[in-house]
Design an enzyme around this catalytic site. Structure first.
Site, PDB file in Angstrom:
ATOM      1  N   LYS A  35       0.854  -1.200   0.000  1.00  0.00           N
ATOM      2  CA  LYS A  35       0.000   0.000   0.000  1.00  0.00           C
ATOM      3  C   LYS A  35       0.891   1.253   0.000  1.00  0.00           C
ATOM      4  O   LYS A  35       2.110   1.157   0.177  1.00  0.00           O
ATOM      5  CB  LYS A  35      -0.883  -0.022   1.249  1.00  0.00           C
ATOM      6  CG  LYS A  35      -0.086   0.051   2.549  1.00  0.00           C
ATOM      7  CD  LYS A  35      -0.903  -0.316   3.774  1.00  0.00           C
ATOM      8  CE  LYS A  35      -0.075  -0.159   5.043  1.00  0.00           C
ATOM      9  NZ  LYS A  35      -0.723  -0.737   6.214  1.00  0.00           N
ATOM     10  N   TYR A 255      16.655  30.477   8.073  1.00  0.00           N
ATOM     11  CA  TYR A 255      15.448  31.171   8.524  1.00  0.00           C
ATOM     12  C   TYR A 255      15.424  31.277  10.037  1.00  0.00           C
ATOM     13  O   TYR A 255      15.739  30.326  10.745  1.00  0.00           O
ATOM     14  CB  TYR A 255      14.201  30.422   8.055  1.00  0.00           C
ATOM     15  CG  TYR A 255      13.938  30.567   6.575  1.00  0.00           C
ATOM     16  CD1 TYR A 255      13.728  31.824   6.015  1.00  0.00           C
ATOM     17  CD2 TYR A 255      13.897  29.454   5.760  1.00  0.00           C
ATOM     18  CE1 TYR A 255      13.480  31.960   4.648  1.00  0.00           C
ATOM     19  CE2 TYR A 255      13.649  29.576   4.392  1.00  0.00           C
ATOM     20  CZ  TYR A 255      13.441  30.836   3.852  1.00  0.00           C
ATOM     21  OH  TYR A 255      13.201  30.972   2.515  1.00  0.00           O
TER      22      TYR A 255
HETATM   23  C1  LIG Z   1       0.119  -1.695   6.845  1.00  0.00           C
HETATM   24  C2  LIG Z   1      -0.425  -2.982   7.320  1.00  0.00           C
HETATM   25  C3  LIG Z   1       0.419  -4.101   7.483  1.00  0.00           C
HETATM   26  C4  LIG Z   1       1.926  -4.026   7.360  1.00  0.00           C
HETATM   27  O1  LIG Z   1       2.442  -3.377   8.505  1.00  0.00           O
HETATM   28  P1  LIG Z   1       4.016  -3.172   8.728  1.00  0.00           P
HETATM   29  O2  LIG Z   1       4.105  -2.595  10.085  1.00  0.00           O
HETATM   30  O3  LIG Z   1       4.465  -2.209   7.684  1.00  0.00           O
HETATM   31  O4  LIG Z   1       4.638  -4.506   8.581  1.00  0.00           O
HETATM   32  C5  LIG Z   1      -0.177  -5.302   7.809  1.00  0.00           C
HETATM   33  N1  LIG Z   1      -1.524  -5.409   7.976  1.00  0.00           N
HETATM   34  C6  LIG Z   1      -2.352  -4.352   7.847  1.00  0.00           C
HETATM   35  C7  LIG Z   1      -3.814  -4.528   8.069  1.00  0.00           C
HETATM   36  C8  LIG Z   1      -1.832  -3.107   7.529  1.00  0.00           C
HETATM   37  O5  LIG Z   1      -2.648  -2.056   7.416  1.00  0.00           O
END
Ligand SMILES: *Cc1c(COP(=O)(O)O)cnc(C)c1O
Length: 362
Positions: A35, A255
């Site tokens: 994702k 800045y």
């Molecule tokens: C993002 C996610 C993962 C992976 O998590 P990591 O901490 O990046 O390994 C697994 N399961 C779900 C439901 C997620 O949303």
């Protein structure tokens, strides 16, 4: 012409990290979580470089469609499921696994008359309190799903751990137990573990594991480095020095003049800033590699530039190479000094930063 700021992606490191998942969960099937544009590494590039993954997980329907349109034929799980009817139709058309987490979705599913079209994961909320059915709602939800003609049976079962990155937190064991006790001996495959679950909680490893951040070579634990976990960083962020100048003691830099030179020194200006995704919250003292050596960030991070103290490299010159994170400078370290987590840094690289596969350069 080489771009000033660019990312290199080492997909052989990603394959190595995948083999580390395999070592920790030799019997499990692996859902590579890609994702967020593959955690900023490129959705399709990441999918292509993980040929051994048993499935992919994305958050949204459109991410799943992009994978299918690019020719990915593996199982794809859409972690947020659907909200609207047209998204449900897309899940069916593109054969994406649906996550069911709310009665709102069940109402739509019950109305579909197609038979055995959709693979399904029922999400149980064991304490994360984000998506999923509460324990008291589970039996009803399960029974409702069993009545949906559109769903393939058996129904697969999933939960998500809220605190697996803290090895001392008793909540994780409690979540695992609640999940196991609630689903009992129902048929269907189970999935609990994210990266922290895989690396830290043996009991979280079930039929399917869901590694995300560890695939990208990042430690999910604040107190354990990626190197200690035998993970190799996939992304490195690069730029160059564009100016070098002397400044006198008591002069201020940047800045609001937030950094006051405590001694006469040499200042380096680097072409990277928050418009590239370098965190504006990075504190003075955050390490930066100039010519492979650590120097300290000083002053505020600007949109396109940062400044560093080159007292240890007075002969550095414009054009010299700079690494903001990558090998020898873990993104975890930069995140810590910027009051954030490494996930946000790799996800936050912006559009203007070109990304190259490091194997193309050799
Ligand atoms: C993002 C996610 C993962 C992976 O998590 P990591 O901490 O990046 O390994 C697994 N399961 C779900 C439901 C997620 O949303």
């Amino acid at each position: 012409m080489k771009p000033a700021a660019y990312v290199l992606l080492d997909f052989s490191a990603m394959q190595h990290n995948f083999s580390v998942v395999r070592q920790h969960a030799p019997q499990a099937k692996i859902i590579a979580v890609i994702k967020g544009n593959g955690y900023g590494h490129g959705l399709l590039r990441v999918a292509e470089s993980l040929p051994k993954a048993d499935a992919f997980a994305v958050a949204r329907v459109d991410e799943g469609i992009r994978l299918r349109k690019a020719g990915v034929t593996k199982k794809i799980i859409v972690l947020e499921g659907f909200t609207f009817e047209d998204e449900l139709s897309a899940l069916i058309n593109f054969q994406l696994d649906v996550l069911v987490h709310s009665p709102h979705q069940i109402a739509f599913l019950l109305r579909r008359e197609e038979k055995k079209q959709l693979s399904v994961w029922l999400k149980l909320d064991t304490g994360m309190n984000r998506l999923g059915f509460k324990i008291a709602e589970f039996t009803q939800a399960y029974a409702d799903l069993m009545r949906c003609p559109v769903l393939k049976k058996p129904i697969n079962l999933m939960t998500h751990l809220a605190s697996a990155d803290d090895k001392n937190d008793p909540k994780t064991q409690a979540q695992i137990r609640l999940f196991t006790d609630t689903i009992g001996s129902l048929p269907g495959e189970r999935s609990i573990a994210n990266s922290a679950g895989i690396l830290g909680w043996q009991d979280a490893i079930t039929d399917w594991v869901r590694p995300g951040v560890m695939l990208y070579g990042i430690s999910p634990f604040a107190d354990v480095t990626a190197q200690q976990l035998n993970l190799k960083p996939v992304m490195s962020l690069h730029s160059r020095l564009i100016a070098v100048k002397r400044i006198a003691k008591h002069e201020t830099v940047g800045y609001a003049g937030s950094w006051v030179a405590p001694y006469d020194t040499v200042l380096g200006v680097i072409s990277i800033g928050y418009a590239d995704g370098y965190p504006r919250t990075a504190k003075s003292g955050t390490p930066v590699l100039v010519n492979g050596q650590r120097v300290a960030l000083i002053g505020r991070v600007s949109m396109d530039m940062i400044t560093v103290d080159l007292q240890s490299q007075p002969h550095a010159k414009p054009g010299d190479p700079v690494v903001l994170w990558g090998e020898n400078l873990p993104v975890e370290e930069i995140a810590l000094l910027s009051q954030t987590i490494p996930y946000t840094l790799v996800c936050g690289i912006t559009q203007r930063v070109r990304q190259f596969d490091s194997s193309w350069l050799t």
